[in-house]
Design an enzyme around this catalytic site. Structure first.
Site: not given
Ligand SMILES: Cc1ncc(COP(=O)(O)O)c(C=O)c1O
Length: 443
Positions: A92-93, A199, A220, A225, A295
């Site tokens: 998710g980041s 979320d 994410s 999750h 990447n």
């Protein structure tokens, strides 16, 4: 089985997959809940033999990088989200990083440029905000609302400046922000909107899925999750143009549009016989770079697991909602001590967790309560970073701050959450309510 004899490879595969199912049953299948002995997790993987079989199948294929399973996952997730384009990534980041970096692309007519401002709540998950800083944009921190802990739309006007170009926020723990007020502000000021729905998979506002309001949205798939791939995430959008840039940012910056399963000569069939503008001679467009990329791709075994999770997603969402309702009803009796969450009349949250805030007037502090819960095997977590500006990593970061952020500070001081994830059932929820009651009986 068909009358045609299976090849040796295929019959070996089938027998391995049957054994994987047997192994799941022996080792991983649900164990009974024993109150006071079994941990009541705040979140966790919910899976059965199917996830393990599809992953094993992908391992036997040994494609390893994103391949046929990733392509299927991308399509199936897009169908669920109602999003035209899905760009799977490895977290998710990473999704947030790809989303913001995409909007900084030179290929856009109005890209975000260094020093441009992005409005964000101070009470955020760190990597909702970090890509803004990493792309040399300026975060403008606003406060959150009490009750839903989302960006406070009443502060947007005060945050506006000639450099404001975007709003980015997460729908906190699956609870939708006020999309009417936010969309009005975004449209009136011609801003980009990035929705972090990490979320909030399955949440809706006025019947419309979150993530479909903004220019780009993110997910994410970390085990906590709504669905998990182990690690994983996705960017999604209705814009093929933004998706193409996002894929380039994810894939080293390359401009290629060949997809995963591209034959040696590319989908175009003329990969080695194409002229690429500005490059010498015939040029392999898989080595043509239009972005300063990374990447951030996922792998095929991860995507295979995601396919099995997507089959369960509606059931997961229904259970999260059921668990939330049950726990909310059970905790209402403790409102004298705790702020329970609230949500907008148009919101239909697919809850990530149950946020609670210890009242300032309560005769105890948050850590007294969470320590007791943890000692009795009820897991708790703080509401992420609380006020990000109070965290050491953010000291000295170039930013603007609107007001004193009292709610972000209150979140930092008094908020925590407990689980409503689909791995919990009524006996675990009853035990949680009883444990809260046992602690509060002392006051
Ligand atoms: C709102 C929000 N955004 C982003 C992330 C980052 O996701 P990941 O852990 O997959 O990097 C999380 C993680 O829990 C999150 O809750």
């Amino acid at each position: 089985m068909s009358k045609v004899a299976l090849s040796k490879a295929e019959s070996l595969r089938q027998s391995i997959l049957a054994q994987v199912a047997e192994y799941y049953q022996e080792v991983h299948a649900d164990r009974p809940f024993i109150p006071g002995k079994t941990r009541v997790q705040y979140a966790g993987r919910v899976y059965n033999a199917k996830e393990m079989q599809l992953m094993a199948d992908a391992v036997l294929d040994f494609w390893l990088t994103a391949g046929p399973y990733a392509e299927k996952f991308e399509k199936k997730l897009g169908g669920f989200l109602g999003a035209r384009e899905v760009v799977p990534v490895n977290s998710g980041s990473s999704a947030n990083l790809v989303a913001i970096t995409t909007l900084c692309s030179k290929q856009l007519r109005h890209p975000l440029r260094p020093g441009d401002e992005v409005i964000v709540p101070a009470a955020s998950f760190p990597t909702t905000v970090n890509p803004i800083i990493q792309n040399r944009l300026t975060p403008v921190f606003v406060d959150s609302c009490m009750g839903d802990y989302n960006l406070d739309p009443a502060q947007l006007q005060a945050a506006l400046s000639p450099r404001t170009r975007a709003v980015m926020f997460a729908h906190t723990l699956g609870n939708p922000g006020d999309m009417e007020a936010i969309m009005t502000f975004v449209r009136e000021n011609k801003l980009y909107l990035i929705e972090d729905t990490c979320d909030a998979l399955g949440s809706r506002w006025d019947g419309k899925r979150l993530g479909t309001f903004g220019d780009l949205a993110t997910l994410s798939f970390y085990p906590a999750h709504h669905i998990t791939l182990g690690e994983g995430g996705a960017v999604y959008t209705r814009s093929p143009r933004l998706a193409k840039i996002a894929r380039a940012v994810r894939d080293w910056g390359r401009d290629c549009w060949c997809g995963y399963e591209n034959p040696t000569d590319g989908k175009c069939g003329i990969r080695h016989q194409r002229e690429v503008p500005g490059m010498p001679g015939f040029y392999d467009h898989r080595y043509f770079y239009t972005e300063i990329g990374y990447n951030l791709k996922l792998t095929d075994p991860q995507a295979a697991m995601g396919l099995a999770q997507l089959d369960k997603v509606e059931e997961f969402i229904a259970r999260r909602k059921r668990n939330f309702r049950y726990l909310y009803e059970g905790l209402k009796q403790f409102e004298e001590f705790l702020h329970l969450p609230s949500w907008h009349a148009k919101a239909d949250p697919s809850w990530f967790a149950m946020p609670l805030v210890v009242r300032d007037e309560a005769p105890f502090q948050r850590h007294h309560m969470t320590r007791f819960l943890e000692e009795h095997l009820v897991e708790t977590r703080p509401l992420f970073a609380g006020n990000l500006l109070k965290q050491p990593g953010y000291q000295g970061v170039e930013c603007r701050v609107i007001g004193d952020l009292p709610i972000a500070d209150k979140i930092l001081r008094g908020a925590f959450f407990v689980g409503v994830y689909p791995g919990l059932d009524i006996p675990q929820l009853d035990y949680m309510i009883e444990t809260f009651g046992n602690f509060l009986a002392n006051f």
